[in-house]
Scaffold this motif. Structure first.
Motif, PDB file in Angstrom:
ATOM      1  N   LEU A 114       6.482   3.043   7.418  1.00 45.79           N
ATOM      2  CA  LEU A 114       7.309   2.474   6.677  1.00 45.79           C
ATOM      3  C   LEU A 114       7.346   1.576   6.031  1.00 45.79           C
ATOM      4  CD1 LEU A 114      10.176   1.313   9.714  1.00 45.79           C
ATOM      5  CD2 LEU A 114      10.550   3.317   8.326  1.00 45.79           C
ATOM      6  N   LEU A 115       6.432   1.537   5.501  1.00 43.90           N
ATOM      7  CA  LEU A 115       5.584   0.386   4.392  1.00 43.90           C
ATOM      8  C   LEU A 115       5.207   1.092   3.276  1.00 43.90           C
ATOM      9  CD1 LEU A 115       3.398  -1.896   6.207  1.00 43.90           C
ATOM     10  CD2 LEU A 115       4.973  -2.751   5.244  1.00 43.90           C
ATOM     11  N   PHE A 116       4.005   2.479   3.582  1.00 41.38           N
ATOM     12  CA  PHE A 116       4.297   3.546   2.851  1.00 41.38           C
ATOM     13  C   PHE A 116       5.317   4.358   2.015  1.00 41.38           C
ATOM     14  CE2 PHE A 116       0.744   1.062   4.539  1.00 41.38           C
ATOM     15  CZ  PHE A 116      -0.003   1.140   3.928  1.00 41.38           C
ATOM     16  N   ARG A 117       6.633   4.609   3.193  1.00 41.20           N
ATOM     17  CA  ARG A 117       7.077   5.370   2.760  1.00 41.20           C
ATOM     18  C   ARG A 117       8.315   4.365   1.900  1.00 41.20           C
ATOM     19  NH1 ARG A 117       8.850   9.695   5.970  1.00 41.20           N
ATOM     20  NH2 ARG A 117       7.598   9.891   7.820  1.00 41.20           N
ATOM     21  N   LYS A 118       7.620   3.504   1.836  1.00 41.97           N
ATOM     22  CA  LYS A 118       9.113   2.439   0.285  1.00 41.97           C
ATOM     23  C   LYS A 118       8.454   2.068  -0.857  1.00 41.97           C
ATOM     24  CE  LYS A 118      10.789  -1.275   3.955  1.00 41.97           C
ATOM     25  NZ  LYS A 118      10.514  -2.666   4.383  1.00 41.97           N
ATOM     26  N   LEU A 119       6.901   2.653  -0.414  1.00 37.15           N
ATOM     27  CA  LEU A 119       5.595   2.443  -2.022  1.00 37.15           C
ATOM     28  C   LEU A 119       5.958   4.146  -3.030  1.00 37.15           C
ATOM     29  CD1 LEU A 119       2.219   0.833  -0.717  1.00 37.15           C
ATOM     30  CD2 LEU A 119       4.131   0.035  -2.384  1.00 37.15           C
ATOM     31  N   GLY A 120       6.611   4.909  -1.841  1.00 42.93           N
ATOM     32  CA  GLY A 120       6.830   6.427  -2.286  1.00 42.93           C
ATOM     33  C   GLY A 120       6.226   7.727  -1.049  1.00 42.93           C
ATOM     34  N   PHE A 121       5.557   7.079  -0.641  1.00 44.64           N
ATOM     35  CA  PHE A 121       4.690   8.121  -0.187  1.00 44.64           C
ATOM     36  C   PHE A 121       5.034   9.904   0.638  1.00 44.64           C
ATOM     37  CE2 PHE A 121      -0.131   6.229   1.546  1.00 44.64           C
ATOM     38  CZ  PHE A 121       0.012   5.584   0.323  1.00 44.64           C
ATOM     39  N   THR A 122       5.176  10.571   0.387  1.00 42.96           N
ATOM     40  CA  THR A 122       5.303  11.998   0.994  1.00 42.96           C
ATOM     41  C   THR A 122       4.793  11.925   1.948  1.00 42.96           C
ATOM     42  OG1 THR A 122       3.850  13.150   0.242  1.00 42.96           O
ATOM     43  CG2 THR A 122       5.032  12.883  -1.828  1.00 42.96           C
ATOM     44  N   GLU A 123       5.010  12.952   2.482  1.00 48.39           N
ATOM     45  CA  GLU A 123       4.891  13.364   4.308  1.00 48.39           C
ATOM     46  C   GLU A 123       3.555  13.682   4.518  1.00 48.39           C
ATOM     47  OE1 GLU A 123       6.193  13.151   7.224  1.00 48.39           O
ATOM     48  OE2 GLU A 123       8.173  11.951   5.652  1.00 48.39           O
ATOM     49  N   ALA A 124       2.209  14.211   3.382  1.00 50.21           N
ATOM     50  CA  ALA A 124       1.386  14.721   3.032  1.00 50.21           C
ATOM     51  C   ALA A 124       0.765  13.362   3.028  1.00 50.21           C
ATOM     52  CB  ALA A 124       1.019  16.007   2.208  1.00 50.21           C
ATOM     53  N   ASP A 125       0.896  12.668   2.028  1.00 49.57           N
ATOM     54  CA  ASP A 125       0.048  11.520   1.616  1.00 49.57           C
ATOM     55  C   ASP A 125       0.530  10.711   3.154  1.00 49.57           C
ATOM     56  OD1 ASP A 125       0.483  11.842  -0.808  1.00 49.57           O
ATOM     57  OD2 ASP A 125       2.301  10.394  -1.514  1.00 49.57           O
ATOM     58  N   LEU A 126       1.573  10.812   4.174  1.00 55.23           N
ATOM     59  CA  LEU A 126       1.133   9.810   4.931  1.00 55.23           C
ATOM     60  C   LEU A 126       0.395   9.932   5.919  1.00 55.23           C
ATOM     61  CD1 LEU A 126       5.212   9.444   5.456  1.00 55.23           C
ATOM     62  CD2 LEU A 126       3.550   6.953   5.166  1.00 55.23           C
ATOM     63  N   GLU A 127       0.604  11.351   6.069  1.00 47.28           N
ATOM     64  CA  GLU A 127      -1.168  12.272   6.828  1.00 47.28           C
ATOM     65  C   GLU A 127      -2.625  11.711   6.356  1.00 47.28           C
ATOM     66  OE1 GLU A 127       0.161  16.373   6.958  1.00 47.28           O
ATOM     67  OE2 GLU A 127       2.323  15.857   8.434  1.00 47.28           O
ATOM     68  N   ASP A 128      -2.360  12.218   4.909  1.00 47.56           N
ATOM     69  CA  ASP A 128      -3.482  11.731   4.741  1.00 47.56           C
ATOM     70  C   ASP A 128      -4.405  10.128   4.761  1.00 47.56           C
ATOM     71  OD1 ASP A 128      -3.331  14.237   4.125  1.00 47.56           O
ATOM     72  OD2 ASP A 128      -3.332  13.835   2.135  1.00 47.56           O
ATOM     73  N   PHE A 129      -3.496   9.976   4.823  1.00 48.63           N
ATOM     74  CA  PHE A 129      -3.374   7.830   5.014  1.00 48.63           C
ATOM     75  C   PHE A 129      -4.036   7.915   6.073  1.00 48.63           C
ATOM     76  CE2 PHE A 129      -2.265   3.535   5.023  1.00 48.63           C
ATOM     77  CZ  PHE A 129      -2.931   3.275   4.386  1.00 48.63           C
ATOM     78  N   LEU A 130      -3.611   8.719   7.203  1.00 50.04           N
ATOM     79  CA  LEU A 130      -3.251   8.139   8.426  1.00 50.04           C
ATOM     80  C   LEU A 130      -4.822   8.297   9.013  1.00 50.04           C
ATOM     81  CD1 LEU A 130      -2.680   7.396  11.217  1.00 50.04           C
ATOM     82  CD2 LEU A 130      -1.779   9.465  11.609  1.00 50.04           C
ATOM     83  N   LEU A 131      -5.116   9.479   8.196  1.00 48.10           N
ATOM     84  CA  LEU A 131      -6.571   9.954   8.175  1.00 48.10           C
ATOM     85  C   LEU A 131      -7.472   9.542   7.698  1.00 48.10           C
ATOM     86  CD1 LEU A 131      -6.333  13.830   7.853  1.00 48.10           C
ATOM     87  CD2 LEU A 131      -6.463  12.928  10.079  1.00 48.10           C
ATOM     88  N   PHE A 132      -7.134   8.425   7.235  1.00 46.50           N
ATOM     89  CA  PHE A 132      -7.732   7.651   6.254  1.00 46.50           C
ATOM     90  C   PHE A 132      -8.061   6.042   6.886  1.00 46.50           C
ATOM     91  CE2 PHE A 132      -8.676   3.882   3.283  1.00 46.50           C
ATOM     92  CZ  PHE A 132     -10.089   4.532   2.793  1.00 46.50           C
ATOM     93  N   ILE A 133      -7.349   6.132   7.740  1.00 42.69           N
ATOM     94  CA  ILE A 133      -6.850   4.500   8.350  1.00 42.69           C
ATOM     95  C   ILE A 133      -7.638   4.470  10.071  1.00 42.69           C
ATOM     96  CG2 ILE A 133      -4.936   3.628   7.300  1.00 42.69           C
ATOM     97  CD1 ILE A 133      -3.247   3.974   9.435  1.00 42.69           C
ATOM     98  N   SER A 134      -7.775   6.369   9.768  1.00 43.10           N
ATOM     99  CA  SER A 134      -8.218   6.079  11.508  1.00 43.10           C
ATOM    100  C   SER A 134      -9.712   6.828  11.614  1.00 43.10           C
ATOM    101  CB  SER A 134      -8.039   7.687  12.113  1.00 43.10           C
ATOM    102  OG  SER A 134      -5.820   7.316  12.200  1.00 43.10           O
ATOM    103  N   LYS A 135     -10.201   5.817  10.201  1.00 42.10           N
ATOM    104  CA  LYS A 135     -11.787   6.237  10.714  1.00 42.10           C
ATOM    105  C   LYS A 135     -12.175   4.701  10.544  1.00 42.10           C
ATOM    106  CE  LYS A 135     -11.833   9.073   5.664  1.00 42.10           C
ATOM    107  NZ  LYS A 135     -12.306   9.016   4.804  1.00 42.10           N
ATOM    108  N   PRO A 136     -13.346   5.173  11.407  1.00 42.97           N
ATOM    109  CA  PRO A 136     -13.789   3.682  12.627  1.00 42.97           C
ATOM    110  C   PRO A 136     -14.259   2.666  10.765  1.00 42.97           C
ATOM    111  CG  PRO A 136     -15.203   5.624  12.996  1.00 42.97           C
ATOM    112  CD  PRO A 136     -14.222   6.356  11.919  1.00 42.97           C
ATOM    113  N   GLU A 137     -14.795   2.976  10.473  1.00 46.01           N
ATOM    114  CA  GLU A 137     -14.956   1.903   8.897  1.00 46.01           C
ATOM    115  C   GLU A 137     -14.260   1.337   8.719  1.00 46.01           C
ATOM    116  OE1 GLU A 137     -15.567   6.018   6.790  1.00 46.01           O
ATOM    117  OE2 GLU A 137     -15.899   5.124   8.963  1.00 46.01           O
ATOM    118  N   ASN A 138     -12.789   2.164   8.578  1.00 50.38           N
ATOM    119  CA  ASN A 138     -11.346   0.983   7.956  1.00 50.38           C
ATOM    120  C   ASN A 138     -10.725   0.655   9.499  1.00 50.38           C
ATOM    121  OD1 ASN A 138     -12.018   2.376   5.697  1.00 50.38           O
ATOM    122  ND2 ASN A 138     -11.355   4.091   6.296  1.00 50.38           N
ATOM    123  N   LYS A 139     -10.822   0.320  10.544  1.00 55.15           N
ATOM    124  CA  LYS A 139     -10.654  -0.618  11.486  1.00 55.15           C
ATOM    125  C   LYS A 139     -10.066  -1.890  11.641  1.00 55.15           C
ATOM    126  CE  LYS A 139     -13.815  -1.295  14.538  1.00 55.15           C
ATOM    127  NZ  LYS A 139     -14.068  -1.440  15.780  1.00 55.15           N
TER     128      LYS A 139
END
Length: 157
Positions: A114-139
């Motif tokens: 919801l934080l990122f929806r407020k920033l204007g993220f699209t569904e594709a952006d949300l999916e990409d960002f989820l992949l990004f934050i799921s990387k071990p180096e970003n935990k």
């Protein structure tokens, strides 16, 4: 009466940060802030306005037709605080503070996105960002740190 006269003289002076390139910690800019805080009350969110670049942008956007004095700057700030831009500014500050406090957690993504929806993220952006934050180096990042790193990665593409 002398206090009122000295206040009037002070309000006719030009703020330092408009003539000298200052950092937020420079004594000249701190003197400017002291004047502003004497005449305007700022809460913790409003304090985010008190940066040389933001104040200069507000003045520039107001397109004053005369020299900018403390009085003019106070008027510009008070006018800004009455408008829709101020409401959006406050929402943005609160959002970034929330992002800075919250640790990345893909397991909470349903709620956290919801934080990122407020920033204007699209569904594709949300999916990409989820992949990004799921990387071990970003935990161990906060969402704000992850967002900045994600945006930097996009800029480098």
């Amino acid at each position: 009466m002398a206090q009122k006269a000295s206040s009037n003289d002070l309000l006719k002076q030009e703020p330092h940060f408009l003539n000298v390139r200052v950092k937020a910690t420079d004594s000249l800019f701190l003197a400017d802030l002291k004047v502003l805080k004497h005449f305007i009350s700022f809460d913790s969110v409003d304090n985010e306005l008190l940066k040389p670049q933001l104040l200069a942008a507000l003045v520039s956007e107001a397109k004053p037709d005369t020299a900018v004095t403390y009085q003019k700057l106070i008027d510009v700030i008070n006018t800004f605080k009455q408008g829709i831009g101020y409401v959006e500014f406050r929402k943005g500050v609160v959002l970034y503070r929330e992002m800075a406090e919250l640790r990345v957690n893909p397991n909470n993504w349903e709620k956290d996105q919801l934080l990122f929806r407020k920033l204007g993220f699209t569904e594709a952006d949300l999916e990409d960002f989820l992949l990004f934050i799921s990387k071990p180096e970003n935990k161990n990042l906060t969402y704000k740190q992850a967002y900045l790193a994600y945006m930097k990665e996009i800029d480098n593409l």
